[in-house]
Design an enzyme around this catalytic site. Structure first.
Site, PDB file in Angstrom:
ATOM      1  N   TYR A  28       0.792  -1.233   0.000  1.00  0.00           N
ATOM      2  CA  TYR A  28       0.000   0.000   0.000  1.00  0.00           C
ATOM      3  C   TYR A  28       0.821   1.280   0.000  1.00  0.00           C
ATOM      4  O   TYR A  28       2.014   1.235   0.121  1.00  0.00           O
ATOM      5  CB  TYR A  28      -1.098  -0.007   1.053  1.00  0.00           C
ATOM      6  CG  TYR A  28      -0.769  -0.144   2.522  1.00  0.00           C
ATOM      7  CD1 TYR A  28       0.487   0.081   3.045  1.00  0.00           C
ATOM      8  CD2 TYR A  28      -1.799  -0.489   3.395  1.00  0.00           C
ATOM      9  CE1 TYR A  28       0.714  -0.030   4.407  1.00  0.00           C
ATOM     10  CE2 TYR A  28      -1.567  -0.604   4.764  1.00  0.00           C
ATOM     11  CZ  TYR A  28      -0.314  -0.365   5.258  1.00  0.00           C
ATOM     12  OH  TYR A  28      -0.094  -0.466   6.592  1.00  0.00           O
ATOM     13  N   GLU A  29       0.155   2.387  -0.248  1.00  0.00           N
ATOM     14  CA  GLU A  29       0.808   3.708  -0.444  1.00  0.00           C
ATOM     15  C   GLU A  29       1.813   3.661  -1.588  1.00  0.00           C
ATOM     16  O   GLU A  29       2.859   4.285  -1.528  1.00  0.00           O
ATOM     17  CB  GLU A  29       1.498   4.174   0.849  1.00  0.00           C
ATOM     18  CG  GLU A  29       0.640   4.196   2.083  1.00  0.00           C
ATOM     19  CD  GLU A  29      -0.641   5.011   1.931  1.00  0.00           C
ATOM     20  OE1 GLU A  29      -0.752   5.800   0.990  1.00  0.00           O
ATOM     21  OE2 GLU A  29      -1.556   4.817   2.766  1.00  0.00           O
ATOM     22  N   GLY A  30       1.470   2.950  -2.644  1.00  0.00           N
ATOM     23  CA  GLY A  30       2.370   2.780  -3.783  1.00  0.00           C
ATOM     24  C   GLY A  30       3.178   1.523  -3.598  1.00  0.00           C
ATOM     25  O   GLY A  30       4.083   1.471  -2.763  1.00  0.00           O
TER      26      GLY A  30
END
Lengths: 597, 597
Positions: free
Chosen positions: A440-442
């Site tokens: 997550y978050e890229g």
């Protein structure tokens, strides 16, 4: 039941001795954090982590969150009370502006205790974690009115925040986003659409939830240029700040996930919900990156946190589990067998974990310090240098520390043998929880592309050149010190490989972008190797100086010398394989047609 | 819902073209497996895997096994019928002696279809998998009477088998074993004690369960020299083979595990259960290793199986998920975005998985062929060479293919981004299931010690020297072939590093055993790199010969050349880091006191 003890001594060594944070007492908030205060805050954070958050970690995993028929979501038992204590202790606003109820202490300090909190209970800490990202976005892009309206309640924790980016067909590629915003004419918008994977999207721990939602204003341009960011509260809030009727927001379902069961990961439905534009119309991407960058450091921290917690449990098990005899003769002959910590392959695992964790902590805190300088310094040049390093290190901290955190959790689980595979020991949970941080978050592949595709070339490579100079100078300055030579030699070799890889990219990626993509992941890890190695260099240098002066904790300082040497001998040599891969280019990698898979 | 398609074409290429298995038609059973029969059997195995076993894989994970108050255990729904079909198809006895109802076909073939079965449903396949280990032990160490009594029912699958080694305080170090056996005077023993982590220990799919149990006969010597192996059936069996009353064996509880939920992992309690000595008194360790070695190859195969299944799903997702545009310009401009398979970092993952899977399959089948030669050849010299290679490769296949299988599952999950973390896509299950293979049947650290501590030195290093010569000769023979040069160059470099590491061990591990332990894990992986590289060399050589002759499937053969090159460019370079680590020795690794962790 897993154990956890916050590594306060090590944090202090990094912040006080290695980073020498008192040098920065001209920065706002730093003077308030005298060494005594620093130690007291770390100690209080440790207590909260160990006594309140940690005991709920297995509970959260086992119980998970529950969605009820009315769309409401309850969190695992005990979470409410623990969250209340977290907020009551002022931890949410530790480094937030005093103007909105925060304490304005260094972000460095926020990161230091943040590690303890996430080690103790990653899933629970995601509720305030997401709130931090939302606070950052409102602080940076909100109007004064918006700040006054939303921030104080968020900083005290009465309201939590979320980030709503992903849609079913649209993750990394936000240009595909479909959620829409229709102006009502009274300054607000009606937001409609579906968002998925929304962490802390719905729960019963706060009075209100402030969703930050990316959507497309009617008639906006296609692609990422037509995206705007909106504040969409769960319950509407009037001008006096009073929470009123429900907004058109609901949790459609909870995702069934591999881990972080204590956090509610929601499908969120927006049905003409009242929303308020934050930042410029069609400027959502920029506002989103404010949240995202803060969040990325926070996710890198989660990697470190799980790595540390998993390591501590592996050590405890390796000490108590009796199995086999040392290859060099029985170490505890009075027992039926030696503890497995006598076996070299167990040591290899423990030393690897420790070498990464301790340098990961230093890298994270060093990066947090850059954030403080970038945001708080009066000196424009200092701000620029720090901001460069922060931008450069953000994808490295996120991508490398989360990959390593997961590897460490797996390695720690392996120390337990079959017992590690059984849920009750908690090692499986570390692995399952750590896994999300790589995604997550890229996803980490995106971090690598951010590093190679954006950060390297920024301002003509100013940031990366400054970093290389910093590390190169460090090697040069300490080259003639025979105590430092074993360390600078390894670091210099890694730096040479990294510089060669950078040169290769400059020569080969411009005309052939696939070469950049093909190199990116290895480049990110090569960068991480050198950055962690540089941290080892600095820690060892500090340790040697303190030992020579008869200062500090002798045992701990001498251990630093050994673990740092282990890093150079056993971990740094990976740099050559990364360079070999990078310079093999993309021809073979892209050599098959898509149909050939 | 995950997909799965058995890679029959690739298996055929390896068995028929690369290994040229028809050369061995003088071995018992090989002549029966004509190319047509081989293809037919693989095809039938594929059908069972794809249509019967695979659809139950998610079900098994979600539902798990249930223990009832009476101690009985039920398996997930559908498992009974699938197991019946497996047995009905004669798969259990595919390579077992005809005398006991088997088909005596090559073990090579058993391994080939075994991959498909475990790819489709690893947890379900563990029930027959454990039975195979028990069959091997009874075949090798049982009396004629014991063979007649137990084997036919096990080979038809009416009775299943288990391996009972581990006790709560005793895993790797079997010398600590406490379960005891008291002679009754009538030739049987009363077995008492508790065993943990017993896979397939109790379930309702078979009429009886034949537990092979390690225990200590009253008055036996301490340590591993006092361990004996016993047959302990769930229900007593009379001389006519009729199943009678319950024996003193019960399942105390089921373990709650990270994965393989479809398999019942039991705590087994033995309370004066009737047991029969198998093999020599106090010769249990030897008999146990017969099961164990067979089981270790089977576990290595599980690593490959999950790697292949995970890879196939990653490919499918990478083809259909639209996100972003190719760095070299839109590939599917009519769509809103390109499928993610156009991105180099996705390719890196897919190519890495494929390069490991295809060579892993070849290594596994090559090793299985050595087992056939070792057990079936009339030529003593051929038997010895094959047995050497089998002994050498067993820890490599187990340790390396399971580590890689797990890495591949994680990599495949990463291709899915956030969707990979959600259970419904099945990628989490691959990771959770693959994890156990690194642990059971001897944790991978133990495999590494087996390789370095036992297998290397066996018969003065005869096996390892033979292997080095084989690989070295291959490089030498093909050195002047310019089509082969890119491959032999990489392979030779890897071999040089492996030989240098072996030399280092010979020079440094004798006088200092910790050096062997400290080197072992890297040595095992270095060995695996070269073994897989050798398989690539042989596959590429075969592919080039067929292409030159205009034979075979041109597309597939050309793909082999590209994937093999990827292996040499991107994976083989890890050899240098392994060598650097190995030759750094144990001083730093063991440099801290146990209390310093």
């Amino acid at each position: 039941m897993p154990i956890y003890q916050a590594p306060v001594r090590d944090t202090l060594f990094v912040i006080r001795d290695v980073l020498n944070y008192q040098r920065y007492d001209n920065l706002a908030g730093f003077a308030d954090a005298s060494p005594d205060i620093l130690e007291a805050i770390l100690g209080e954070g440790a207590k909260l982590a160990e006594n309140v958050l940690h005991p709920l970690n297995r509970v959260g995993d086992e119980e998970g969150c529950k969605r009820h028929d009315d769309g409401s979501v309850t969190v695992p038992k005990g979470f409410h009370e623990a969250y209340k204590q977290y907020c009551g202790g002022g931890w949410m606003g530790l480094s937030s502006p005093e103007e909105f109820g925060g304490q304005n202490l260094p972000y460095l300090l926020h990161s230091a205790v943040g590690e303890y909190f996430s080690s103790a209970n990653m899933a629970l800490m995601m509720y305030p974690g997401l709130t931090q990202g939302a606070i950052a976005a409102i602080l940076t892009h909100g109007t004064d009115e918006q700040k006054q309206k939303w921030l104080p309640r968020m900083i005290e924790g009465t309201w939590t925040g979320t980030m709503n980016l992903t849609e079913p067909h649209c993750g990394t590629d936000l240009g595909l986003l479909r959620s829409k915003a229709v102006p009502t004419g009274n300054g607000s918008y009606k937001i409609s659409g579906q968002k998925i994977f929304i962490s802390a999207g719905e729960h019963d721990m706060s009075e209100n939830i402030v969703h930050l939602v990316l959507a497309r204003i009617e008639g906006a341009p296609e692609g990422v240029k037509g995206i705007s960011l909106f504040i969409v509260p769960k319950y509407k809030v009037d001008d006096a700040g009073t929470v009123g009727e429900a907004n058109g927001v609901s949790c459609g379902s909870l995702e069934e996930k591999m881990g972080i069961h204590g956090n509610s990961t929601c499908v969120m439905n927006y049905d003409e919900a009242e929303g308020f534009l934050i930042g410029a119309e069609n400027g959502g991407l920029k506002a989103m990156f404010t949240m995202m960058n803060e969040a990325r450091l926070g996710v890198g921290l989660q990697g470190l946190s799980i790595g540390e917690a998993a390591y501590q449990n592996a050590v405890a098990y390796a000490r108590e589990r009796l199995q086999g005899r040392s290859l060099t003769g029985a170490k505890e002959p009075e027992k039926k067998a030696d503890p497995i910590i006598v076996h070299p392959d167990i040591r290899r695992k423990l030393m690897t974990m420790r070498a990464i964790n301790e340098s990961g902590r230093a890298l994270l805190l060093w990066t947090a310090l850059q954030s403080d300088i970038a945001h708080r310094s009066d000196d424009e040049n200092a701000r620029q240098i720090a901001d460069d390093l922060l931008a450069l290190m953000t994808p490295v901290v996120k991508g490398v520390l989360t990959d390593k955190g997961f590897d460490i959790a797996v390695m720690a689980q392996q120390v337990f043998g079959g017992h590690g595979y059984i849920e009750e020991h908690g090692m499986s949970q570390f692995v399952r929880d750590a896994r999300i941080a790589m995604i997550y978050e890229g996803a980490n592949g995106i971090q690598a592309l951010d590093l190679v595709g954006r950060k390297l070339a920024l301002n003509g490579g100013r940031a990366v050149q400054a970093f290389f100079k910093k590390v190169g100078d460090f090697c040069e300055e300490n080259r003639s010190d025979e105590n430092m030579a074993p360390y600078t030699k390894g670091l210099k070799k890694g730096l040479n490989d990294l510089q060669a890889a950078t040169m290769w990219l400059m020569q080969n990626a411009m005309q052939k972008p696939d070469n950049a993509g093909a190199a990116s992941y290895d480049y990110m890890h090569l960068f991480g190797l050198v950055a962690l190695g540089y941290m080892w260099g600095r820690m060892v240098k500090t340790a040697q100086a303190q030992l020579a002066a008869g200062e500090g904790d002798k045992d701990m300082l001498e251990q630093k010398l050994v673990v740092g040497r282990f890093y150079m001998e056993r971990i740094m040599p990976e740099s050559a394989a990364h360079l070999a891969r990078i310079s093999s280019g993309s021809d073979t990698m892209m050599g098959l047609a898509a149909e050939a898979f």
